[in-house]
Design an enzyme around this catalytic site. Structure first.
Site, PDB file in Angstrom:
ATOM      1  CG  ASP A  10      -2.172   0.864   0.846  1.00 35.26           C
ATOM      2  OD1 ASP A  10      -2.282   1.479  -0.108  1.00 35.26           O
ATOM      3  OD2 ASP A  10      -2.764   1.323   2.033  1.00 35.26           O
ATOM      4  N   GLY A  11       0.510   2.508  -0.343  1.00 38.53           N
ATOM      5  CA  GLY A  11       1.136   3.787  -0.458  1.00 38.53           C
ATOM      6  C   GLY A  11       0.149   4.639   0.083  1.00 38.53           C
ATOM      7  CD  GLU A  48      -1.300   2.316  -3.393  1.00 38.84           C
ATOM      8  OE1 GLU A  48      -1.033   1.396  -3.322  1.00 38.84           O
ATOM      9  OE2 GLU A  48      -2.379   2.924  -2.891  1.00 38.84           O
ATOM     10  CG  ASP A  71      -4.993  -0.169  -1.943  1.00 44.26           C
ATOM     11  OD1 ASP A  71      -4.363   0.282  -2.258  1.00 44.26           O
ATOM     12  OD2 ASP A  71      -5.337   0.111  -0.544  1.00 44.26           O
ATOM     13  CG  HIS A 122      -8.989   2.324   3.216  1.00 40.77           C
ATOM     14  ND1 HIS A 122      -8.106   2.849   4.143  1.00 40.77           N
ATOM     15  CD2 HIS A 122      -8.828   3.136   2.005  1.00 40.77           C
ATOM     16  CE1 HIS A 122      -7.181   3.588   3.473  1.00 40.77           C
ATOM     17  NE2 HIS A 122      -7.684   3.835   2.280  1.00 40.77           N
ATOM     18  CG  ASP A 132      -4.260   2.384   5.147  1.00 41.06           C
ATOM     19  OD1 ASP A 132      -3.822   3.167   4.272  1.00 41.06           O
ATOM     20  OD2 ASP A 132      -4.766   2.521   6.156  1.00 41.06           O
TER      21      ASP A 132
END
Length: 155
Positions: A10-11, A48, A71, A122, A132
């Site tokens: 995740d970024g 990301e 994501d 999320h 995250d």
């Protein structure tokens, strides 16, 4: 023993551009490794992608297949839909962004059999949620690095 590596990524960016960070979580059998880093000025898409690169760089066994869970539709679609191959062939004609990172990913990916799976961000995936947390904590950290590729392109 599990015969493939799972890489969750995740970024995060506080503003786009703004301070940012990435988080990556590697899973292989009973082994688990977390990675994160923050940058003083960058974009969400760069973070990301950098999460994927950092995760792949940390893998010691190139012969094992890697499934990347992200994501980011930008990252997943760029690889899985073949956009990256076109960008490489045309040397990123038309000003495609993040050329430095995409070229880095492309060279690195040759060492592995990589496939991407999009996961909803999320949501109820604990591994994605952990990434995250890592990414946002890195973005909010005090010792932020310079994203040289971004800052050179912005100037």
């Amino acid at each position: 023993m599990q015969n493939k590596i799972q890489l969750y990524t995740d970024g995060s960016s506080r503003g786009n551009p703004g301070p940012g960070g990435y988080g990556a979580l590697l899973l292989f059998g009973d082994h688990r490794k977390e990675l994160s880093q923050g940058f003083r000025r960058t974009t969400n898409n760069r973070m990301e992608l950098l999460a994927v690169i950092a995760g792949l760089e940390a893998i010691k066994k190139n012969e094992l297949p890697v499934t990347v869970f992200s994501d980011s539709q930008y990252v997943v679609n760029s690889v899985e839909k073949g956009w990256l191959k076109t960008w490489i062939k045309t040397d990123f004609k038309g000003g495609k962004k993040n050329k430095d990172l995409w070229k880095n990913y492309y060279e690195l990916s040759k060492k592995f059999t990589v496939n991407f799976v999009w996961v909803k961000g999320h949501a109820n995936n604990p591994f994605n949620n952990r990434c995250d947390e890592l990414a946002t904590a890195a973005a909010d950290g005090k010792h932020l690095l310079v994203d040289v590729g971004y800052e050179e392109a912005a100037n």
